[in-house]
Design a protein around this motif. Structure first.
Motif, mmCIF file in Angstrom:
data_model
loop_
_atom_site.group_PDB
_atom_site.id
_atom_site.type_symbol
_atom_site.label_atom_id
_atom_site.label_comp_id
_atom_site.label_asym_id
_atom_site.label_seq_id
_atom_site.Cartn_x
_atom_site.Cartn_y
_atom_site.Cartn_z
ATOM 1 N N SER A 318 0.895 -1.261 -0.036
ATOM 2 C CA SER A 318 -0.021 -0.026 -0.030
ATOM 3 C C SER A 318 0.999 1.360 -0.034
ATOM 4 C CB SER A 318 -0.833 0.087 1.371
ATOM 5 O OG SER A 318 -0.045 0.295 2.352
ATOM 6 N N GLY A 319 0.294 2.419 -0.260
ATOM 7 C CA GLY A 319 1.082 3.702 0.033
ATOM 8 C C GLY A 319 2.336 3.510 -1.114
ATOM 9 N N ALA A 320 3.475 4.012 -0.754
ATOM 10 C CA ALA A 320 4.732 4.160 -1.695
ATOM 11 C C ALA A 320 4.988 2.974 -1.998
ATOM 12 C CB ALA A 320 5.591 4.984 -1.059
ATOM 13 N N ASP A 321 4.890 1.935 -1.239
ATOM 14 C CA ASP A 321 5.123 0.400 -1.246
ATOM 15 C C ASP A 321 4.442 -0.255 -2.327
ATOM 16 O OD1 ASP A 321 6.754 -2.111 -0.835
ATOM 17 O OD2 ASP A 321 4.899 -2.725 0.567
ATOM 18 N N GLY A 322 3.247 0.143 -2.575
ATOM 19 C CA GLY A 322 2.189 -0.477 -3.600
ATOM 20 C C GLY A 322 2.466 0.350 -4.989
ATOM 21 N N ARG A 323 2.808 1.666 -4.697
ATOM 22 C CA ARG A 323 2.950 2.457 -6.026
ATOM 23 C C ARG A 323 4.247 2.099 -6.751
ATOM 24 N NH1 ARG A 323 4.792 7.603 -7.764
ATOM 25 N NH2 ARG A 323 2.956 9.270 -8.330
ATOM 26 N N ARG A 324 5.124 1.511 -6.372
ATOM 27 C CA ARG A 324 6.441 1.345 -7.119
ATOM 28 C C ARG A 324 6.292 0.451 -8.400
ATOM 29 N NH1 ARG A 324 9.366 -1.513 -3.256
ATOM 30 N NH2 ARG A 324 10.220 0.264 -2.374
ATOM 31 N N VAL A 325 5.293 -0.509 -8.478
ATOM 32 C CA VAL A 325 5.231 -1.404 -9.717
ATOM 33 C C VAL A 325 4.220 -0.461 -10.727
ATOM 34 C CG1 VAL A 325 3.166 -2.469 -8.856
ATOM 35 C CG2 VAL A 325 4.533 -3.645 -10.371
ATOM 36 N N MET A 326 3.406 0.384 -10.189
ATOM 37 C CA MET A 326 2.663 1.201 -11.333
ATOM 38 C C MET A 326 3.580 2.259 -11.721
ATOM 39 S SD MET A 326 -0.594 0.453 -11.278
ATOM 40 C CE MET A 326 -1.100 1.966 -12.069
ATOM 41 N N GLU A 327 4.634 2.548 -11.022
ATOM 42 C CA GLU A 327 5.841 3.484 -11.631
ATOM 43 C C GLU A 327 6.468 2.606 -12.675
ATOM 44 O OE1 GLU A 327 6.889 6.396 -7.576
ATOM 45 O OE2 GLU A 327 7.794 4.383 -8.135
ATOM 46 N N LEU A 328 6.813 1.424 -12.588
ATOM 47 C CA LEU A 328 7.638 0.758 -13.398
ATOM 48 C C LEU A 328 6.692 0.350 -14.394
ATOM 49 C CD1 LEU A 328 10.261 -0.735 -14.267
ATOM 50 C CD2 LEU A 328 9.152 -2.880 -13.053
ATOM 51 N N ILE A 329 5.445 0.205 -14.253
ATOM 52 C CA ILE A 329 4.658 -0.337 -15.726
ATOM 53 C C ILE A 329 4.464 1.009 -16.193
ATOM 54 C CG2 ILE A 329 2.250 -0.588 -15.912
ATOM 55 C CD1 ILE A 329 2.360 -2.741 -13.658
ATOM 56 N N THR A 330 4.393 2.249 -15.814
ATOM 57 C CA THR A 330 4.204 3.464 -16.384
ATOM 58 C C THR A 330 5.312 3.727 -17.353
ATOM 59 O OG1 THR A 330 2.731 4.345 -14.764
ATOM 60 C CG2 THR A 330 3.606 6.073 -16.325
ATOM 61 N N GLY A 331 6.387 3.654 -16.761
ATOM 62 C CA GLY A 331 7.836 3.958 -17.205
ATOM 63 C C GLY A 331 7.960 3.059 -18.481
ATOM 64 N N MET A 332 7.608 1.716 -18.352
ATOM 65 C CA MET A 332 7.766 0.731 -19.385
ATOM 66 C C MET A 332 6.741 0.918 -20.624
ATOM 67 S SD MET A 332 7.758 -2.984 -17.431
ATOM 68 C CE MET A 332 7.623 -4.071 -18.867
ATOM 69 N N TYR A 333 5.826 1.617 -20.478
ATOM 70 C CA TYR A 333 4.469 2.028 -21.503
ATOM 71 C C TYR A 333 5.300 3.178 -22.198
ATOM 72 C CZ TYR A 333 0.988 -1.271 -20.675
ATOM 73 O OH TYR A 333 0.274 -2.669 -20.684
ATOM 74 N N GLN A 334 5.646 4.202 -21.380
ATOM 75 C CA GLN A 334 6.250 5.320 -21.953
ATOM 76 C C GLN A 334 7.488 5.267 -22.950
ATOM 77 O OE1 GLN A 334 6.949 8.735 -19.004
ATOM 78 N NE2 GLN A 334 8.148 9.894 -20.780
#
Length: 380
Positions: A318-334
């Motif tokens: 949750s929080g920053a801990d749950g956000r990390r994978v969303m950041e990576l996925i976003t970076g991969m698509y970009q």
């Protein structure tokens, strides 16, 4: 003798296969620690069937009405991804803790909207990343914290699954507006979350993606190279075109290689611990695997969520801990859609990919993903 704790009152949003096949059995396994009081689904027949099958007294077609009437302590969100944001925020605003299926949201912007609804000490929103919860992953995490295996150098993270054309006939699947993305978002997220949970923050990703074999708006395969803050480098493959299905992670440390290969969940037997040639102390090697054998599962992660609720603490994933994978996925698509490496530092509100994984231009994104395959077909 002390009185047993009051059961945590649970309501479930979504009455589809993931709720009936996974979440309700996990809640049942929690025994007297929980009491499921209601289920909500837009389809009243499906809500009623799920409620009848599991002896749940309340059944609703409106989430707000269920939250108002039932005042649950915990809301389990098992809806399609497009409904996650509204359901999670509604639960938090009603004072309920929330445990939501993957992917957490369709964008980092939505994730941050949810975080703004949380309060210190709870309620918090946690997300289903059950592969963290198995005993072997927990043991490896402790070894990383103590440096027992040495420094991480190389990692491999593969989600090689197979989904036929019929799988994508479900209206919300593989559409930018309702699922957010393809296998990078909806399938490989579990293995990638475990990769990040173990190796920590990443700095840069360079990815490619394409739509090669399925009639979808999004990709059906993606590849990435990720550089971590620790200096480690990982390769990632996500596919729904792979007939021999497997989920595979490998970590090469100074003193050992640690691997896990499974499909949808692992036990200790799915892991392999291989010492480097210079490591010959058999007592040390024997102490690497865990003694207990807890499979990765919704049941195991639910126990962590319930414990955090009792303690008034933020749960894992949750929080920053749950956000990390969303950041990576976003970076991969970009990276895949722009053709350049992407750093974690650039994934803020000014970036269009922060608001949508297609960069705000779904038609162009779909065209880019199909182009490479079409150009290859033309050459053939």
């Amino acid at each position: 003798m002390p009185e047993p704790p009051t059961p945590i009152r649970v309501a479930v949003a979504g009455a589809g296969g993931i709720a009936s096949g996974v979440h309700l059995p996990a809640l049942a396994a929690a025994g007297e620690a929980v009491r499921v009081t209601a289920v909500c689904d837009l389809d009243p027949v499906r809500a009623g069937e799920l409620a009848d099958a599991h002896g749940i007294p309340g059944r609703y077609t409106d989430l707000a009405a269920m939250l108002a009437a039932e005042s649950p302590d915990l809301l389990v969100v098992a809806t399609p991804p497009v409904a996650h944001r509204e359901a999670v925020m509604a639960g938090l605003r009603a004072g309920a803790w929330v445990w939501c299926e993957k992917p957490p949201t369709l964008s980092l912007a939505e994730y941050d909207e949810i975080a703004a609804c949380e309060k210190e000490g709870g309620p918090y929103a946690a997300y289903v990343f059950q592969h963290r919860s198995g005993s072997a992953a927990r043991r490896l995490r402790r070894h990383l914290a103590t440096g027992e295996l040495g420094r991480p150098h190389v990692a491999v993270c593969n989600t090689l699954w197979y989904r036929g054309h019929d799988y994508f006939e479900v209206p919300w699947r593989a559409k930018w507006a309702t699922e957010g993305g393809g296998p990078t978002m909806g399938h490989g997220i579990h293995q990638m979350d475990l990769l990040l949970d173990l190796l920590g923050d990443w700095d840069e990703v360079h990815a490619v993606a394409a739509t090669l074999g399925r009639r979808t708006e999004t990709e059906d395969v993606s590849f990435a190279i990720v550089r971590f803050a620790s200096g480690a480098i990982a390769s990632i493959v996500n596919s729904v075109l792979s007939p021999r299905e497997t989920s595979y992670l490998r970590f090469d440390f100074t003193d050992a290689t640690v691997e896990v290969e499974h499909l949808y969940g692992y036990a200790n037997s799915h892991w392999r611990w291989t010492p480097a040639p210079h490591v010959t102390d058999q007592d040390r090697i024997a102490g690497w695997p865990p003694e207990e054998d807890v499979p990765s599962s919704h049941r195991a992660q639910l126990g962590q969520v319930l414990a955090a609720m009792r303690a008034g603490e933020r749960p894992p994933a949750s929080g920053a801990d749950g956000r990390r994978v969303m950041e990576l996925i976003t970076g991969m698509y970009q990276s895949a859609l722009t053709g350049r490496p992407v750093t974690r530092a650039e994934l803020g509100p000014p970036n269009p990919f922060y608001h949508a994984l297609n960069g705000g231009d779904p038609a162009r994104a779909t065209a880019v993903l199909r182009r490479e395959h079409e150009e290859s077909s033309d050459r053939d």
